[in-house]
Design a protein around this motif. Structure first.
Motif, PDB file in Angstrom:
ATOM      1  N   GLY A 297       0.789  -1.231   0.000  1.00 58.01           N
ATOM      2  CA  GLY A 297       0.000   0.000   0.000  1.00 58.01           C
ATOM      3  C   GLY A 297       0.819   1.277   0.000  1.00 58.01           C
ATOM      4  N   VAL A 298       2.114   1.181  -0.318  1.00 58.31           N
ATOM      5  CA  VAL A 298       2.960   2.385  -0.306  1.00 58.31           C
ATOM      6  C   VAL A 298       2.566   3.330  -1.433  1.00 58.31           C
ATOM      7  N   THR A 299       2.293   2.783  -2.620  1.00 54.25           N
ATOM      8  CA  THR A 299       1.895   3.640  -3.743  1.00 54.25           C
ATOM      9  C   THR A 299       0.562   4.305  -3.473  1.00 54.25           C
ATOM     10  N   ALA A 300      -0.349   3.610  -2.820  1.00 55.92           N
ATOM     11  CA  ALA A 300      -1.635   4.210  -2.457  1.00 55.92           C
ATOM     12  C   ALA A 300      -1.426   5.395  -1.518  1.00 55.92           C
ATOM     13  N   GLU A 301      -0.541   5.237  -0.549  1.00 58.63           N
ATOM     14  CA  GLU A 301      -0.256   6.327   0.381  1.00 58.63           C
ATOM     15  C   GLU A 301       0.426   7.487  -0.336  1.00 58.63           C
ATOM     16  N   PHE A 302       1.321   7.175  -1.256  1.00 54.16           N
ATOM     17  CA  PHE A 302       1.979   8.193  -2.083  1.00 54.16           C
ATOM     18  C   PHE A 302       0.947   8.982  -2.886  1.00 54.16           C
ATOM     19  N   ASN A 303       0.004   8.279  -3.489  1.00 52.79           N
ATOM     20  CA  ASN A 303      -1.013   8.936  -4.308  1.00 52.79           C
ATOM     21  C   ASN A 303      -1.915   9.827  -3.450  1.00 52.79           C
ATOM     22  N   ARG A 304      -2.379   9.308  -2.332  1.00 50.38           N
ATOM     23  CA  ARG A 304      -3.261  10.099  -1.465  1.00 50.38           C
ATOM     24  C   ARG A 304      -2.544  11.279  -0.827  1.00 50.38           C
ATOM     25  N   ASN A 305      -1.225  11.225  -0.789  1.00 46.19           N
ATOM     26  CA  ASN A 305      -0.476  12.328  -0.182  1.00 46.19           C
ATOM     27  C   ASN A 305      -0.726  13.648  -0.894  1.00 46.19           C
ATOM     28  N   VAL A 306      -1.083  13.598  -2.191  1.00 46.36           N
ATOM     29  CA  VAL A 306      -1.344  14.850  -2.903  1.00 46.36           C
ATOM     30  C   VAL A 306      -2.512  15.604  -2.270  1.00 46.36           C
ATOM     31  N   LEU A 307      -3.455  14.875  -1.668  1.00 44.57           N
ATOM     32  CA  LEU A 307      -4.574  15.530  -1.003  1.00 44.57           C
ATOM     33  C   LEU A 307      -4.100  16.244   0.254  1.00 44.57           C
ATOM     34  N   ARG A 308      -3.110  15.674   0.913  1.00 48.34           N
ATOM     35  CA  ARG A 308      -2.531  16.354   2.082  1.00 48.34           C
ATOM     36  C   ARG A 308      -1.772  17.608   1.663  1.00 48.34           C
ATOM     37  N   VAL A 309      -1.148  17.554   0.496  1.00 50.26           N
ATOM     38  CA  VAL A 309      -0.491  18.751  -0.047  1.00 50.26           C
ATOM     39  C   VAL A 309      -1.516  19.855  -0.270  1.00 50.26           C
ATOM     40  N   LEU A 310      -2.666  19.505  -0.847  1.00 46.45           N
ATOM     41  CA  LEU A 310      -3.715  20.505  -1.080  1.00 46.45           C
ATOM     42  C   LEU A 310      -4.276  21.030   0.241  1.00 46.45           C
ATOM     43  N   ASN A 311      -4.418  20.160   1.216  1.00 45.02           N
ATOM     44  CA  ASN A 311      -4.887  20.616   2.532  1.00 45.02           C
ATOM     45  C   ASN A 311      -3.932  21.644   3.119  1.00 45.02           C
ATOM     46  N   ARG A 312      -2.634  21.368   3.005  1.00 41.52           N
ATOM     47  CA  ARG A 312      -1.635  22.255   3.596  1.00 41.52           C
ATOM     48  C   ARG A 312      -1.472  23.556   2.808  1.00 41.52           C
ATOM     49  N   GLU A 313      -1.393  23.452   1.488  1.00 42.68           N
ATOM     50  CA  GLU A 313      -1.058  24.620   0.668  1.00 42.68           C
ATOM     51  C   GLU A 313      -2.259  25.498   0.335  1.00 42.68           C
ATOM     52  N   LEU A 314      -3.443  24.907   0.277  1.00 43.55           N
ATOM     53  CA  LEU A 314      -4.626  25.670  -0.137  1.00 43.55           C
ATOM     54  C   LEU A 314      -5.700  25.720   0.941  1.00 43.55           C
ATOM     55  N   GLY A 315      -5.389  25.237   2.135  1.00 43.48           N
ATOM     56  CA  GLY A 315      -6.381  25.257   3.207  1.00 43.48           C
ATOM     57  C   GLY A 315      -7.589  24.409   2.885  1.00 43.48           C
ATOM     58  N   ALA A 316      -7.368  23.305   2.167  1.00 43.98           N
ATOM     59  CA  ALA A 316      -8.478  22.415   1.813  1.00 43.98           C
ATOM     60  C   ALA A 316      -8.792  21.483   2.978  1.00 43.98           C
ATOM     61  N   ASP A 317      -9.938  20.815   2.883  1.00 52.35           N
ATOM     62  CA  ASP A 317     -10.315  19.894   3.963  1.00 52.35           C
ATOM     63  C   ASP A 317     -10.618  18.491   3.412  1.00 52.35           C
ATOM     64  N   PHE A 318      -9.740  18.028   2.510  1.00 50.67           N
ATOM     65  CA  PHE A 318      -9.863  16.668   2.001  1.00 50.67           C
ATOM     66  C   PHE A 318      -9.711  15.662   3.135  1.00 50.67           C
ATOM     67  N   ASP A 319     -10.472  14.587   3.071  1.00 52.82           N
ATOM     68  CA  ASP A 319     -10.263  13.407   3.903  1.00 52.82           C
ATOM     69  C   ASP A 319      -9.585  12.377   3.000  1.00 52.82           C
ATOM     70  N   PRO A 320      -8.253  12.227   3.077  1.00 54.75           N
ATOM     71  CA  PRO A 320      -7.560  11.317   2.156  1.00 54.75           C
ATOM     72  C   PRO A 320      -8.097   9.896   2.186  1.00 54.75           C
ATOM     73  N   GLU A 321      -8.574   9.458   3.349  1.00 51.81           N
ATOM     74  CA  GLU A 321      -9.061   8.083   3.451  1.00 51.81           C
ATOM     75  C   GLU A 321     -10.406   7.887   2.755  1.00 51.81           C
ATOM     76  N   ALA A 322     -11.014   8.972   2.314  1.00 51.19           N
ATOM     77  CA  ALA A 322     -12.279   8.873   1.581  1.00 51.19           C
ATOM     78  C   ALA A 322     -12.047   8.650   0.090  1.00 51.19           C
ATOM     79  N   PHE A 323     -10.770   8.455  -0.295  1.00 43.11           N
ATOM     80  CA  PHE A 323     -10.427   8.212  -1.693  1.00 43.11           C
ATOM     81  C   PHE A 323      -9.628   6.926  -1.806  1.00 43.11           C
ATOM     82  N   GLU A 324      -9.979   6.111  -2.777  1.00 41.30           N
ATOM     83  CA  GLU A 324      -9.287   4.853  -3.026  1.00 41.30           C
ATOM     84  C   GLU A 324      -8.274   5.036  -4.147  1.00 41.30           C
TER      85      GLU A 324
END
Length: 342
Positions: free
Chosen positions: A230-257
């Motif tokens: 599941g390392v690639t899955a975590e890598f892919n979902r990390n982009v949502l954390r980037v958006l949360n940090r840089e744009l003040g977004a409120d993505f729930d990364p675990e809500a995406f497969e």
């Protein structure tokens, strides 16, 4: 885009520290990345279908996760490319005749050193030009490489290869290395534009060493991008954390497969994040709301796979003639050496 040039000696983590033979040119201004992210999100995330560039996957955490991916048993490209370089770095040096190595991307990898060592052993290495978007990374890399190879000049260029290829320094016989299969992250029209622009800045006899992942058994391709840990899955979902940090977004990364199927029509692996429910995400800094339907896809990367004839044709269209083609023993990955025609 106007660029600023800031030639300096180099810096260490603790401040400025002169290192003989090092020059750093900076063409990426503070805030450029943030502005580019905002613009891309407005265009790619607020429309349909939703898509982001893979460049946003690689913050500090994402880069570490990708490094972890390269060590997974399912992920073969890094090992296969290294195998080819171990066998043929000397051939690259001899056939290219290059005195300058320019690398687009990481300048501290073992693969870079294999090329530098081969060129040095051939008595022809005089300059190394690492090119990357991260200034802090390049400064550290430039200082390290200058110490390891005291007889050469290190001329680092902080730039984005979508905008600053024209800033690559000239002089001498040059070899541009674009390794790791990164060329596959560009779609065909983007790839053609990139190769044309790169070629237009080369002189007759200058070379391009290009790493390309090859089309192979679909099950192996799937496994490489959908690893069991599941390392690639975590890598892919990390982009949502980037958006949360840089744009003040409120993505729930675990809500995406994470899903990464092979697209037969386009001959690429497509990295996707699939919304697991109907949801609405607020982008605070953009004052925009983005809605996702259940099952809606956000595409974060394509990774094109190649055959020799396709690589040769695309190089030829850019004015580059294929001089050599090497693969690993299993035929998984290829390095091609192409020379600018006169």
């Amino acid at each position: 885009m106007r660029s600023t040039v800031q030639p300096v000696e180099t810096t260490s983590g603790e401040g400025t520290q002169a290192v003989p033979g090092v020059r750093v040119e900076v063409y990426v201004k503070p805030g450029d990345a943030k502005r580019a992210l905002r613009q891309e999100v407005l265009q790619g995330l607020c429309g349909s279908p939703k898509e982001l560039s893979p460049r946003w996957l690689y913050d500090e955490r994402g880069s570490q996760l990708f490094d972890d991916i390269t060590r997974l048993p399912e992920y073969y490209p890094t090992r296969r490319e290294r195998e080819i370089l171990l066998a043929h770095a000397g051939d690259v040096a001899r056939l290219s005749g290059a005195t300058t190595l320019i690398e687009l991307g990481s300048g501290t990898s073992e693969k870079t050193r294999l090329l530098l060592d081969a060129m040095e052993e051939a008595g022809q290495l005089s300059r190394f030009v690492p090119f990357d978007v991260s200034e802090a990374f390049l400064r550290r890399a430039a200082a390290s490489l200058a110490r390891e190879y005291p007889g050469i000049t290190v001329h680092a260029v902080v730039g984005d290869f979508e905008h600053h290829l024209s800033r690559l320094p000239g002089g001498g016989r040059r070899l541009v290395a674009f390794l790791g299969g990164t060329i596959g992250n560009l779609k065909p029209t983007e790839r053609a534009r990139f190769l044309r622009e790169l070629s237009s800045g080369l002189q007759p006899g200058d070379g391009l060493l290009l790493g390309t992942d090859l089309i192979k058994d679909r099950a192996r391709l799937f496994a490489a991008y959908n690893d069991s840990a599941g390392v690639t899955a975590e890598f892919n979902r990390n982009v949502l954390r980037v958006l949360n940090r840089e744009l003040g977004a409120d993505f729930d990364p675990e809500a995406f497969e994470h899903v990464a199927p092979f697209d037969e029509h386009n001959a690429w692996v497509e990295m996707r994040l699939v919304s697991q429910r109907t949801q609405s995400v607020w982008l605070s800094s953009l004052k925009r709301r983005v809605d996702f339907a259940e099952g809606e896809v956000l595409r974060t990367e394509v990774s094109c796979k190649f055959e020799q004839a396709r690589v040769e044709a695309e190089l030829d269209a850019a004015g580059l003639g294929l001089a050599a083609w090497w693969t690993d023993g299993a035929g998984d990955f290829a390095l091609s050496l192409a020379l600018k025609r006169g």
